[in-house]
Design an enzyme around this catalytic site. Structure first.
Site, PDB file in Angstrom:
ATOM      1  N   TYR A 252      64.378 -15.190  68.732  1.00  0.00           N
ATOM      2  CA  TYR A 252      62.811 -14.579  68.855  1.00  0.00           C
ATOM      3  C   TYR A 252      63.080 -13.008  68.162  1.00  0.00           C
ATOM      4  O   TYR A 252      62.450 -12.530  66.908  1.00  0.00           O
ATOM      5  CB  TYR A 252      62.555 -14.169  69.941  1.00  0.00           C
ATOM      6  CG  TYR A 252      60.760 -13.538  70.023  1.00  0.00           C
ATOM      7  CD1 TYR A 252      59.845 -14.219  68.630  1.00  0.00           C
ATOM      8  CD2 TYR A 252      60.551 -12.648  69.952  1.00  0.00           C
ATOM      9  CE1 TYR A 252      58.287 -14.125  68.986  1.00  0.00           C
ATOM     10  CE2 TYR A 252      58.481 -11.847  69.908  1.00  0.00           C
ATOM     11  CZ  TYR A 252      58.181 -12.984  69.603  1.00  0.00           C
ATOM     12  OH  TYR A 252      56.707 -12.499  69.194  1.00  0.00           O
TER      13      TYR A 252
ATOM     14  N   GLY B  84      55.101 -14.512  49.838  1.00  0.00           N
ATOM     15  CA  GLY B  84      55.436 -15.436  48.113  1.00  0.00           C
ATOM     16  C   GLY B  84      53.573 -15.029  48.001  1.00  0.00           C
ATOM     17  O   GLY B  84      53.969 -15.140  46.536  1.00  0.00           O
TER      18      GLY B  84
END
Ligand code: UDP
Length: 318
Positions: free
Chosen positions: A148, A105
């Protein structure tokens, strides 16, 4: 393209700190962001006197704001050793998902190029060998390593969505096992484990029968590959790693030789879902980036030893 103002998340970590140095050396201004969960001020304090270096202790899973322009964001924040992400499963998932979203973003808002630190773990316990980027992997989503692996797979998908939907310029590096100065002594990965054990005259803890393979890349080679990838036009994922594959037992022997140690081997249980084989296919990195590793294992181990030796000594003295 050269980046004049760069944000590196996880910049106080093992790889992040080397990247900070690389960009400063190239004349960039570097903003290093890290929450210091697994990163350490010790890795970057030598950069504090550089006026082009800024450190912000921040959690990138929260809203992140940076004043002024940004040319590139390198998203390296994440626990990265199996024992770390087993101890920090939720944080690992959050930084790969929410943290990647926040960093993307910010890249979109600033018009910055975005590079994601992905991993060979997206290939899981691979059924194709060596692993090319076109391989989709063999990952157990609910196993202990899944936190992960799936976080990084999600991060790759999110990165591509921002590229396709928002037109953000994105790069994805799939990093294979890397070693060098500034790995944490107790981070549980095989090199710090073996090297500190060999230096302390303790047995080397080999998991399983040691026949599983890995391919180890020295950190300077990796950083050069990442630098070239960021400056390339390649949007697809690129493997960066050293194709010299060996068994963990052979690696134990290489570390013993480098240290000049006669420590015995202590066989321990193999962790759940530990990949049996791993070797990067670096055809794409060679073709697209003109990159391949230059530092031999023998030289890399000596350079890493210079970092570990005094630290193991001071731990023993403490
Ligand atoms: N390993 C080992 N002894 C140790 C730590 C790790 O034998 O003390 C093995 C581990 O089981 C794996 C390999 O070394 O097969 C590499 O482990 P690491 O945690 O460094 O990274 P991975 O490639 O598994 O993410």
């Amino acid at each position: 393209m050269t980046q004049s103002r760069v944000l590196i998340t996880g910049g106080a970590g093992f790889l992040g700190s080397h990247l900070c140095e690389r960009f400063l050396a190239a004349g960039s201004e570097v903003i290093c962001m890290d929450n210091l969960i697994t990163g350490a001020v010790e890795n970057i304090e030598h950069l504090f006197s550089n006026r082009w270096f800024h450190f912000e202790q921040r959690d990138v899973t929260e809203y992140i704001h940076v004043t002024g322009k940004l040319d590139a964001i390198l998203h390296f924040a994440s626990p990265a050793s199996p024992i770390d992400y087993l101890e920090l499963p939720i944080q690992t998932l959050k930084v790969g998902s929410l943290g990647t979203h926040k960093a993307l973003g910010l890249a979109r808002a600033k018009g910055a190029r975005f590079l994601l630190a992905s991993t060979s773990e997206v290939y899981g316990d691979p059924l194709v060998h060596p692993q090319p980027e076109s391989y989709w992997g063999n990952v157990n989503p609910v196993g202990p390593r899944g936190v992960y692996d799936e976080a990084k797979r999600f991060a790759e998908a999110m990165t591509f969505a921002y590229h396709r939907f928002h037109g953000v310029e994105t790069r994805i590096v799939r990093i294979f096992n890397t070693y060098g100065p500034r790995m944490r002594l107790r981070d549980g990965r095989v090199l710090p484990a073996f090297m500190s054990q060999a230096l302390a005259g303790e047995p080397l803890t080999v998991f399983g029968d040691g026949s599983q393979t890995r391919s180890f890349c020295f950190v300077d080679d990796l950083v050069e590959g990442i630098y070239r990838l960021l400056n390339s036009n390649e949007t697809g994922p690129v493997n960066i790693g050293n194709p010299r594959e060996m068994t963990i037992l052979q690696f134990a022997e290489a570390v013993r030789q480098a240290v000049g140690s006669t420590s015995p081997i202590d066989f321990r249980p193999l962790p759940v879902d530990d990949p049996k084989i791993r070797q990067p296919d670096i055809t794409r990195a060679r073709a697209i980036l003109g990159w391949e590793p230059k530092v031999s294992l023998e030289e890399g181990l000596q350079r890493t030893l210079a970092y570990f030796r005094p630290r193991v000594k001071s731990r023993q003295g403490a």
